[in-house]
Design a protein around this motif. Structure first.
Motif, PDB file in Angstrom:
ATOM      1  N   ILE A  20       2.050  -4.132  76.383  1.00 31.81           N
ATOM      2  CA  ILE A  20       2.984  -3.359  75.560  1.00 31.81           C
ATOM      3  C   ILE A  20       3.011  -3.838  74.108  1.00 31.81           C
ATOM      4  O   ILE A  20       3.583  -3.179  73.253  1.00 31.81           O
ATOM      5  N   GLY A  21       2.420  -4.996  73.832  1.00 24.69           N
ATOM      6  CA  GLY A  21       2.373  -5.507  72.472  1.00 24.69           C
ATOM      7  C   GLY A  21       1.210  -6.462  72.308  1.00 24.69           C
ATOM      8  O   GLY A  21       0.900  -7.221  73.222  1.00 24.69           O
ATOM      9  N   LYS A  22       0.564  -6.401  71.137  1.00 27.98           N
ATOM     10  CA  LYS A  22      -0.598  -7.254  70.903  1.00 27.98           C
ATOM     11  C   LYS A  22      -0.774  -7.459  69.408  1.00 27.98           C
ATOM     12  O   LYS A  22      -0.645  -6.510  68.634  1.00 27.98           O
ATOM     13  N   ILE A  23      -1.063  -8.705  69.011  1.00 24.42           N
ATOM     14  CA  ILE A  23      -1.381  -9.000  67.614  1.00 24.42           C
ATOM     15  C   ILE A  23      -2.612  -9.892  67.558  1.00 24.42           C
ATOM     16  O   ILE A  23      -2.927 -10.592  68.521  1.00 24.42           O
ATOM     17  N   ALA A  24      -3.280  -9.881  66.430  1.00 23.49           N
ATOM     18  CA  ALA A  24      -4.345 -10.850  66.141  1.00 23.49           C
ATOM     19  C   ALA A  24      -3.654 -12.028  65.458  1.00 23.49           C
ATOM     20  O   ALA A  24      -2.530 -12.369  65.819  1.00 23.49           O
ATOM     21  N   GLN A  25      -4.258 -12.623  64.454  1.00 21.61           N
ATOM     22  CA  GLN A  25      -3.654 -13.763  63.771  1.00 21.61           C
ATOM     23  C   GLN A  25      -2.246 -13.412  63.292  1.00 21.61           C
ATOM     24  O   GLN A  25      -1.995 -12.320  62.798  1.00 21.61           O
ATOM     25  N   GLY A  26      -1.325 -14.360  63.481  1.00 24.82           N
ATOM     26  CA  GLY A  26       0.034 -14.135  63.008  1.00 24.82           C
ATOM     27  C   GLY A  26       1.018 -15.058  63.670  1.00 24.82           C
ATOM     28  O   GLY A  26       0.697 -16.215  63.977  1.00 24.82           O
ATOM     29  N   LEU A  27       2.221 -14.518  63.919  1.00 21.94           N
ATOM     30  CA  LEU A  27       3.291 -15.291  64.541  1.00 21.94           C
ATOM     31  C   LEU A  27       3.766 -14.603  65.808  1.00 21.94           C
ATOM     32  O   LEU A  27       4.050 -13.400  65.811  1.00 21.94           O
ATOM     33  N   MET A  28       3.866 -15.380  66.877  1.00 28.11           N
ATOM     34  CA  MET A  28       4.511 -14.934  68.097  1.00 28.11           C
ATOM     35  C   MET A  28       5.829 -15.694  68.126  1.00 28.11           C
ATOM     36  O   MET A  28       5.839 -16.924  68.032  1.00 28.11           O
ATOM     37  N   VAL A  29       6.936 -14.960  68.198  1.00 32.37           N
ATOM     38  CA  VAL A  29       8.246 -15.587  68.117  1.00 32.37           C
ATOM     39  C   VAL A  29       9.083 -15.214  69.327  1.00 32.37           C
ATOM     40  O   VAL A  29       9.361 -14.030  69.560  1.00 32.37           O
ATOM     41  N   LEU A  30       9.478 -16.238  70.093  1.00 28.81           N
ATOM     42  CA  LEU A  30      10.425 -16.043  71.183  1.00 28.81           C
ATOM     43  C   LEU A  30      11.814 -16.022  70.565  1.00 28.81           C
ATOM     44  O   LEU A  30      12.154 -16.876  69.737  1.00 28.81           O
ATOM     45  N   ILE A  31      12.632 -15.035  70.953  1.00 24.64           N
ATOM     46  CA  ILE A  31      13.944 -14.829  70.347  1.00 24.64           C
ATOM     47  C   ILE A  31      15.056 -15.065  71.361  1.00 24.64           C
ATOM     48  O   ILE A  31      15.083 -14.439  72.427  1.00 24.64           O
ATOM     49  N   GLY A  32      15.972 -15.966  71.014  1.00 25.85           N
ATOM     50  CA  GLY A  32      17.156 -16.218  71.834  1.00 25.85           C
ATOM     51  C   GLY A  32      18.397 -15.817  71.065  1.00 25.85           C
ATOM     52  O   GLY A  32      18.548 -16.153  69.891  1.00 25.85           O
ATOM     53  N   VAL A  33      19.290 -15.087  71.722  1.00 24.77           N
ATOM     54  CA  VAL A  33      20.516 -14.609  71.071  1.00 24.77           C
ATOM     55  C   VAL A  33      21.712 -15.353  71.662  1.00 24.77           C
ATOM     56  O   VAL A  33      21.860 -15.435  72.877  1.00 24.77           O
ATOM     57  N   GLU A  34      22.551 -15.871  70.758  1.00 25.92           N
ATOM     58  CA  GLU A  34      23.746 -16.601  71.178  1.00 25.92           C
ATOM     59  C   GLU A  34      24.997 -15.757  70.919  1.00 25.92           C
ATOM     60  O   GLU A  34      24.964 -14.793  70.167  1.00 25.92           O
ATOM     61  N   LYS A  35      26.107 -16.149  71.558  1.00 23.79           N
ATOM     62  CA  LYS A  35      27.352 -15.381  71.520  1.00 23.79           C
ATOM     63  C   LYS A  35      27.834 -15.049  70.115  1.00 23.79           C
ATOM     64  O   LYS A  35      28.332 -13.966  69.872  1.00 23.79           O
ATOM     65  N   ASP A  36      27.720 -15.982  69.196  1.00 19.40           N
ATOM     66  CA  ASP A  36      28.267 -15.787  67.857  1.00 19.40           C
ATOM     67  C   ASP A  36      27.321 -15.056  66.907  1.00 19.40           C
ATOM     68  O   ASP A  36      27.651 -14.863  65.736  1.00 19.40           O
ATOM     69  N   ASP A  37      26.163 -14.632  67.385  1.00 17.10           N
ATOM     70  CA  ASP A  37      25.186 -13.974  66.525  1.00 17.10           C
ATOM     71  C   ASP A  37      25.626 -12.553  66.161  1.00 17.10           C
ATOM     72  O   ASP A  37      26.309 -11.875  66.935  1.00 17.10           O
ATOM     73  N   THR A  38      25.215 -12.120  64.971  1.00 13.68           N
ATOM     74  CA  THR A  38      25.542 -10.799  64.441  1.00 13.68           C
ATOM     75  C   THR A  38      24.288 -10.185  63.824  1.00 13.68           C
ATOM     76  O   THR A  38      23.238 -10.831  63.764  1.00 13.68           O
ATOM     77  N   GLN A  39      24.416  -8.975  63.316  1.00 15.42           N
ATOM     78  CA  GLN A  39      23.298  -8.356  62.614  1.00 15.42           C
ATOM     79  C   GLN A  39      22.919  -9.179  61.384  1.00 15.42           C
ATOM     80  O   GLN A  39      21.732  -9.289  61.055  1.00 15.42           O
ATOM     81  N   ALA A  40      23.899  -9.777  60.747  1.00 17.03           N
ATOM     82  CA  ALA A  40      23.616 -10.624  59.577  1.00 17.03           C
ATOM     83  C   ALA A  40      22.777 -11.830  59.986  1.00 17.03           C
ATOM     84  O   ALA A  40      21.871 -12.249  59.250  1.00 17.03           O
ATOM     85  N   THR A  41      23.036 -12.377  61.161  1.00 13.77           N
ATOM     86  CA  THR A  41      22.247 -13.502  61.675  1.00 13.77           C
ATOM     87  C   THR A  41      20.803 -13.055  61.900  1.00 13.77           C
ATOM     88  O   THR A  41      19.863 -13.754  61.544  1.00 13.77           O
TER      89      THR A  41
END
Length: 145
Positions: A20-41
């Motif tokens: 469902i997703g594929k990139i060549a050279q770049g960044l793979m970033v695992l994302i964790g969301v915490e309770k206090d996070d917002t759109q600004a975060t």
């Protein structure tokens, strides 16, 4: 919000035997969301991911960002990044955002990334994903905003 950033030669995400997703050279970033996070975060994390200097220049120094090298960005939701592992032998997820908030903020992050940067791919929130990557370096940073 937590981003476990890995500089990669290539990376991909598969769900139910379909890539469902594929990139060549770049960044793979695992994302964790915490309770206090917002759109600004999420906005702050995205700006850091796009501008964080983890790629080498002609003198082999980490002076170039993802935007400088025009690499791909693969965002993968991973709620386990928000685990508290300070005590015991089993992680606690008390600081992790509830699934609805986590999904909303992850999808917001992806939407903002696609509006800000031309090559963005992503995993699927809540899915059993297989992530493949060739870490370049290895270079891995834990970014918390």
């Amino acid at each position: 919000m937590i981003g476990l950033l890995q500089r990669v030669k290539h990376a991909s995400v598969t769900v139910n035997k379909q890539q469902i997703g594929k990139i060549a050279q770049g960044l793979m970033v695992l994302i964790g969301v915490e309770k206090d996070d917002t759109q600004a975060t999420a906005d702050k994390l995205l700006q850091k991911l796009l501008k964080y200097r983890v790629f080498c220049d002609a003198e082999d120094k980490m002076n170039l960002s993802l935007t400088d090298v025009k690499g791909g960005l693969l965002l993968v939701p991973q709620f386990t990044l928000a685990a508290d592992t300070n005590s015991g032998l089993r992680p606690s997820f008390s600081s992790a955002a509830p699934p609805s908030q986590g999904q909303e903020l992850f999808e917001y992050l992806v939407k903002q990334a696609k509006q800000s940067y031309p090559e963005v791919e992503c995993g699927k929130f809540g899915a059993d994903m297989q992530v493949e990557l060739l870490n370049d370096g290895p270079v891995t940073f834990n970014i918390k905003v």
